[in-house]
Design a protein around this motif. Structure first.
Motif: not given
Length: 303
Positions: A2, A8-10, A28, A62, A64, A67-71
């Motif tokens: 993490y 990180k955007t995708t 990144t 998306s 992150e 390292g988490s999607k819990d923004l």
């Protein structure tokens, strides 16, 4: 894990009335970076930052953080200075920070003195923020962003409109936050030369599209002296450089020119060899790409 990437955007996309302001951007930012985010005004820098910090909703793709999607949770570790600094004009620097502590529910006010001294505003006393110079206001805005003790700081055009002294102060402050406080910083600007004294990694965005991401070392390599060669058939020219001239020390640039980094004083010879193999050489010239020119080259100037 993490800890390694802080952002990180995708394929991140934002559409405003049918127009893509941010167009499938994957970027990144690694822990410890001073990430220079470069693009002309209107290229999509602010829109991307607004999505990352939760001020705008993405149309697609998306994000992150750490390292988490819990923004929602992770954004508590992020500080932001975006567009005009959120400074309350009729208050002193200290009062501004007290107000911010209340806003963020920070009980321990001892952070205030520490932060004031970090940003070099400890001796502004009773002076109201409205009477600050632009550079002082900008440092106060950064101080406000530091209240939650963030691990990651977004600074959108922090040196805009500043004089050389103000720019230098902000630059030194960013380095201090990065080196001494371990804060990862993303700093956007439309002036590459300014970031080049600072950034460890770069991303270049143009018309909403991420053109390139590279490190400070890459940039240095790309900006060293080279022979700029314009030819009609690039793949064939490259294979001749490798097999006949015997060098792999070249790159093919986004604009279709070839930069050759050795044989610098043998332009005539290179020209002759290419011509002998039926390659049409439109031009061959010595180039000392400085950063600004590099930026203009990759974003295709002011189309």
């Amino acid at each position: 894990r993490y800890m390694d990437t802080v952002l990180k955007t995708t394929e991140l996309t934002k559409v405003f009335s049918g127009k893509k302001a941010v167009d499938h951007v994957s970027m990144t930012v690694n822990r410890g970076d001073i990430y220079g985010f470069i693009g002309k005004n209107g290229a999509g820098k602010t829109t991307l930052i607004r999505m990352a910090v939760g001020l705008a909703a993405p149309s697609g793709g998306s994000i992150e953080l750490f390292g988490s999607k819990d923004l929602t949770q992770m954004r508590k570790k992020v500080g932001t200075v975006i567009e005009y600094p959120a400074v309350i004009p009729h208050m002193t620097a200290r009062q501004n920070l007290v107000a911010q502590c209340k806003l963020q529910g920070v009980k321990d006010l001892s952070v205030i003195d520490r932060i004031l001294s970090t940003v070099g505003l400890e001796s502004t006393g009773k002076k109201k923020a409205k009477n600050f110079s632009l550079g002082m206001k900008q440092r106060l805005a950064i101080a406000i962003a530091l209240i939650g003790e963030p691990d990651f700081l977004f600074l959108d055009e922090p040196t805009n409109g500043l004089d050389p002294t103000g720019i230098k102060e902000i630059r030194e402050l960013i380095q201090k936050l990065n080196h001494e406080h371990g804060i990862t910083v993303l700093i956007s600007s439309h002036i590459l030369g300014e970031l080049s004294k600072l950034a460890t990694r770069y991303g270049i965005i143009d018309k909403g599209v991420m053109i390139d991401e590279f490190t400070a070392e890459d940039l240095e390599a790309r900006c060293k002296s080279s022979l700029m060669i314009q030819v009609d058939r690039i793949p064939e020219a490259c294979s001749i450089l490798e097999n006949v001239v015997g060098t792999k020390n070249y790159t093919v640039n986004p604009d279709g020119t070839i930069s050759l980094f050795d044989h610098l004083d043998e332009a005539g010879l290179i020209n002759t060899i290419l011509a002998k193999h039926d390659i049409i050489v439109n031009s061959i010239s010595m180039s000392n790409a400085d950063l600004e020119n590099y930026f203009i080259q990759v974003t295709g100037g002011d189309r």
